[in-house]
Design an enzyme around this catalytic site. Structure first.
Site, mmCIF file in Angstrom:
data_model
loop_
_atom_site.group_PDB
_atom_site.id
_atom_site.type_symbol
_atom_site.label_atom_id
_atom_site.label_comp_id
_atom_site.label_asym_id
_atom_site.label_seq_id
_atom_site.Cartn_x
_atom_site.Cartn_y
_atom_site.Cartn_z
ATOM 1 N N ARG A 69 1.044 -2.567 9.154
ATOM 2 C CA ARG A 69 1.152 -1.772 10.371
ATOM 3 C C ARG A 69 0.878 -0.323 10.023
ATOM 4 N NH1 ARG A 69 5.671 -0.735 11.825
ATOM 5 N NH2 ARG A 69 6.844 -1.914 10.285
ATOM 6 N N TYR A 210 -4.918 -6.940 11.530
ATOM 7 C CA TYR A 210 -3.801 -7.415 10.710
ATOM 8 C C TYR A 210 -2.440 -7.319 11.392
ATOM 9 C CZ TYR A 210 -1.242 -8.401 6.406
ATOM 10 O OH TYR A 210 -0.442 -8.975 5.440
ATOM 11 N N LYS A 219 5.327 -7.015 17.491
ATOM 12 C CA LYS A 219 6.024 -5.726 17.623
ATOM 13 C C LYS A 219 5.633 -4.988 18.914
ATOM 14 C CE LYS A 219 7.544 -6.240 13.335
ATOM 15 N NZ LYS A 219 8.878 -6.662 12.971
ATOM 16 N N HIS A 239 15.193 -5.739 17.020
ATOM 17 C CA HIS A 239 14.576 -6.119 15.746
ATOM 18 C C HIS A 239 15.639 -6.829 14.902
ATOM 19 C CE1 HIS A 239 12.175 -4.577 12.007
ATOM 20 N NE2 HIS A 239 11.803 -5.778 12.356
ATOM 21 N N SER A 261 13.406 -2.614 7.054
ATOM 22 C CA SER A 261 12.583 -3.520 6.252
ATOM 23 C C SER A 261 13.012 -3.461 4.788
ATOM 24 C CB SER A 261 11.103 -3.188 6.410
ATOM 25 O OG SER A 261 10.909 -1.835 6.150
ATOM 26 N N CYS A 263 15.310 -5.288 3.309
ATOM 27 C CA CYS A 263 16.744 -5.494 3.069
ATOM 28 C C CYS A 263 17.108 -6.970 3.113
ATOM 29 C CB CYS A 263 17.573 -4.731 4.095
ATOM 30 S SG CYS A 263 17.456 -2.950 3.939
ATOM 31 N N ASP A 286 13.159 -12.222 12.888
ATOM 32 C CA ASP A 286 12.624 -10.874 13.129
ATOM 33 C C ASP A 286 13.030 -10.247 14.468
ATOM 34 O OD1 ASP A 286 11.129 -8.714 12.130
ATOM 35 O OD2 ASP A 286 9.366 -9.285 13.279
ATOM 36 N N ARG A 378 1.226 -11.836 3.425
ATOM 37 C CA ARG A 378 2.065 -12.550 4.406
ATOM 38 C C ARG A 378 1.791 -14.047 4.464
ATOM 39 N NH1 ARG A 378 5.949 -9.359 7.468
ATOM 40 N NH2 ARG A 378 5.521 -7.274 6.726
HETATM 41 O O1 SAT Z 1 2.959 -6.493 10.724
HETATM 42 S S1 SAT Z 1 4.234 -6.780 11.360
HETATM 43 O O2 SAT Z 1 4.617 -5.678 12.231
HETATM 44 O O3 SAT Z 1 4.140 -7.976 12.164
HETATM 45 C C1 SAT Z 1 5.408 -7.038 10.199
HETATM 46 C C2 SAT Z 1 6.282 -5.892 9.952
HETATM 47 O O4 SAT Z 1 5.815 -4.799 9.652
HETATM 48 O O5 SAT Z 1 7.512 -6.085 10.044
HETATM 49 MN MN MN Z 2 10.157 -6.900 11.382
#
Ligand code: SAT
Ligand code: MN
Length: 595
Positions: A69, A210, A219, A239, A261, A263, A286, A378
């Site tokens: 992201r 991506y 998101k 989240h 993120s 953790c 998530d 991923r």
């Molecule tokens: O790329 S995503 O936003 O789906 C994953 C993340 O950054 O938590």
């Molecule tokens: Mn996430």
């Protein structure tokens, strides 16, 4: 197909702008999926993995510029900068649309424009929403099919007159007549856009293929746009992971948890308890959407249908349930590829086979300083194939939430677990979570705290101060004893450089304590910062953790908390008049308690 006029007109409108070679309405079927995968294999975009080792699974490598992201190119285009607030990048919606229309014009030349109807949340649930995404990326189509309920069934739910959240996406790489495609079409970072329009509830994305930049249900929709819907309609888009936990007597409760993120959110969602007789099951790792039920309790659904998880360090020992979830029907992006077409990554639990390729498609050199798998590589796999999936994950009503957990990576100050005295105090705890910087990050010193309120900093579609107020307001909408209890947990406290708590499956001991507190068992005592476990209330039988270590893990150090309060006051300043007075009051109470 569809008789929904709004949808038909919208697709025609975008066809004119994008000028694709053809249009494909996705039905979400097995056959369609296979055809798209086969064509990506034929064109060299995907590699089919070894059928014996990873049945029905595929491998992808992205462009170097397209691996995560991109927050600097993510915009909240509300009417005013104040509505976006101090934690978001704001742009004027009209200006942004004009700018993007220029790059959208003709952007799909030579490509197929896919139209994907999808449901965020179980099909037909009154907690779910329908979106439709237009994309020119077949990679996005096969991923959205796993991550959402995509295809004809979503279109049926939409019906003739239903409304949908419009999601526009192009990788921004038109093909002129005779022009050869590249393996991963996209734009350079500074030409990418990930735009949310909160007023009109639209998503426009350009230049990236991506993850969260391109799988717009995730998101962009399920957090940034849904947070705005939640504010307007009186619910919460968070989240958070959702898990079910069953005690040895067979009694079951559901817990939601937010962590910044890195953790271990996926690890906690799929945890295997180490204490006998307890069971944990996964609803989501998530995102949680939570609405009040008829009974006055908060009920949660996971709007997603798959896991889009970070691969490195996933192994049969660190997270067996995740590892087992990704042995078949899985899409892998940016990991390593072995000579026999299997995947490999750092922390998988065995040596990298000789002659493997790294994520940049180079023969992997074990002595190189670069990893074989990209750090944000991923896996994408259906929730249903996790061995610990909770049968209620597809329940239209969702599940009632008994506890909400907030956490972060804190080496000091924050005890292993403490409980908010009331809802507003819990909101305060959520508003100040964060992680300490462990290695230098540009602009931040080691040990400095990076705040990530509710783990929503990059995902809140409006002013974060107003978001805090929304949480406070929701707490007034039901009887106090129907609200989930709120806890703060910290698995990461250190003493002389050594972890005080073993983490992973042992976290079940803390979950068991939280479970019992939700039954109002008399196992907590007051402290200046909230309720903490009575000595011995957390079962450490069979652990190598001494009573002294437990004391250190639970310690509330006055000096550390004074520093914490100064940090919090400074952090709160950025919200100005949007900071709820209730949060100031809660902070003042803790300040007074510490005197
Ligand atoms: O790329 S995503 O936003 O789906 C994953 C993340 O950054 O938590
Ligand atoms: Mn996430």
């Amino acid at each position: 197909m569809t008789k929904n006029i709004e949808l038909i007109n919208w697709v025609n409108h975008w066809k004119e702008i994008f000028q694709p070679k053809n249009i494909h309405w996705c039905d979400g079927s097995e056959e369609e999926n296979q055809n798209i995968l086969d064509s990506m294999v034929a064109s060299g975009v995907a590699i089919k993995l070894n059928e014996e080792k990873k049945p029905n699974s595929y491998y992808f490598q992205t462009d170097d510029s397209d691996v995560a992201r991109i927050e600097s190119r993510t915009f909240i285009c509300s009417e005013t900068p104040e509505k976006a607030g101090p934690t978001n990048n704001w742009e004027d919606p009209n200006k942004m649309k004009q700018e993007m229309l220029k790059v959208y014009k003709g952007a799909m030349k030579g490509r197929t424009m896919y139209v994907m109807p999808f449901s965020m949340g179980p099909l037909g649930s009154d907690k779910s929403y329908i979106g439709v995404q237009i994309t020119d990326s077949p990679y996005v189509v096969v991923h959205m099919r796993i991550m959402t309920r995509m295809g004809t069934k979503a279109l049926e739910v939409l019906g003739e007159n239903g409304h949908f959240i419009p999601c526009i996406h192009s990788v921004g790489y038109p093909l002129e007549e005779g022009q050869k495609d590249v393996k991963w079409p996209c734009r350079p970072i500074e030409e990418k856009y990930i735009c949310q329009f909160p007023q009109t509830k639209e998503i426009w994305s350009y230049g990236s293929g991506y993850g969260g930049n391109a799988l717009l249900g995730k998101k962009c929709f399920a957090l940034r746009i849904a947070s705005v819907l939640g504010k307007e309609e009186g619910w919460l888009a968070e989240h958070m992971l959702i898990l079910g936990i069953t005690n040895p007597k067979g009694e079951k409760k559901y817990i939601a948890a937010a962590f910044p993120s890195a953790c271990g959110k996926t690890n906690l969602a799929m945890l295997i308890p180490t204490i006998p007789g307890w069971k944990v099951e996964t609803i989501g790792d998530d995102i949680a959407w939570m609405k009040f039920g008829q009974d006055g309790r908060l009920w949660a659904i996971n709007p997603e249908n798959g896991f889009f998880g970070v691969v490195p360090q996933t192994s049969i020992s660190t997270n067996p349930n995740a590892y087992l979830s990704i042995q078949h029907n899985t899409l892998f992006t940016n990991v390593g590829l072995t000579p026999d077409n299997d995947v490999w990554w750092e922390g998988i639990g065995y040596e990298c086979p000789e002659g493997s390729l790294d994520w940049k498609n180079r023969v992997y050199d074990k002595n190189s300083s670069e990893p074989c798998a990209q750090s944000n590589s991923r896996f994408t796999a259906p929730i249903a194939q996790c061995p610990a999936t909770d049968p209620a994950y597809d329940e239209t009503n969702g599940v009632p939430i008994s506890a909400i957990l907030f956490g972060g990576r804190r080496q000091t100050t924050v005890p292993l677990v403490y409980e908010a005295k009331n809802w507003n105090h819990g909101v305060m705890i959520g508003s100040v979570i964060g992680s300490e910087i462990t290695s230098a990050v540009i602009g931040l010193k080691e040990g400095e705290l990076r705040h990530d309120p509710f783990a929503m900093k990059p995902f809140c579609g409006y002013n974060m101060g107003d978001y805090f107020q929304h949480w406070i307001d929701l707490g007034k909408k039901t009887e106090q004893d129907k609200l989930p209890k709120i806890f703060c947990v910290n698995w990461f406290r250190k003493d002389n450089g050594k972890w005080l708590w073993p983490g992973y499956g042992e976290n079940s001991r803390v979950l068991a304590y939280i479970f019992d507190r939700c039954n109002n068992e008399d196992i907590a005592i007051d402290s200046p910062i909230g309720k903490i476990p009575k000595p011995g209330a957390i079962n450490i039988e069979g652990l190598k953790v001494s009573e002294q270590d437990m004391e250190k893990a639970m310690k509330i150090d006055k000096k550390e908390w004074e520093t914490e309060i100064i940090r919090t006051e400074k952090f709160y300043e950025i919200f100005g008049s949007h900071l709820p007075k209730e949060l100031r009051e809660e902070l003042q109470t803790i300040k007074d308690n510490l005197k």
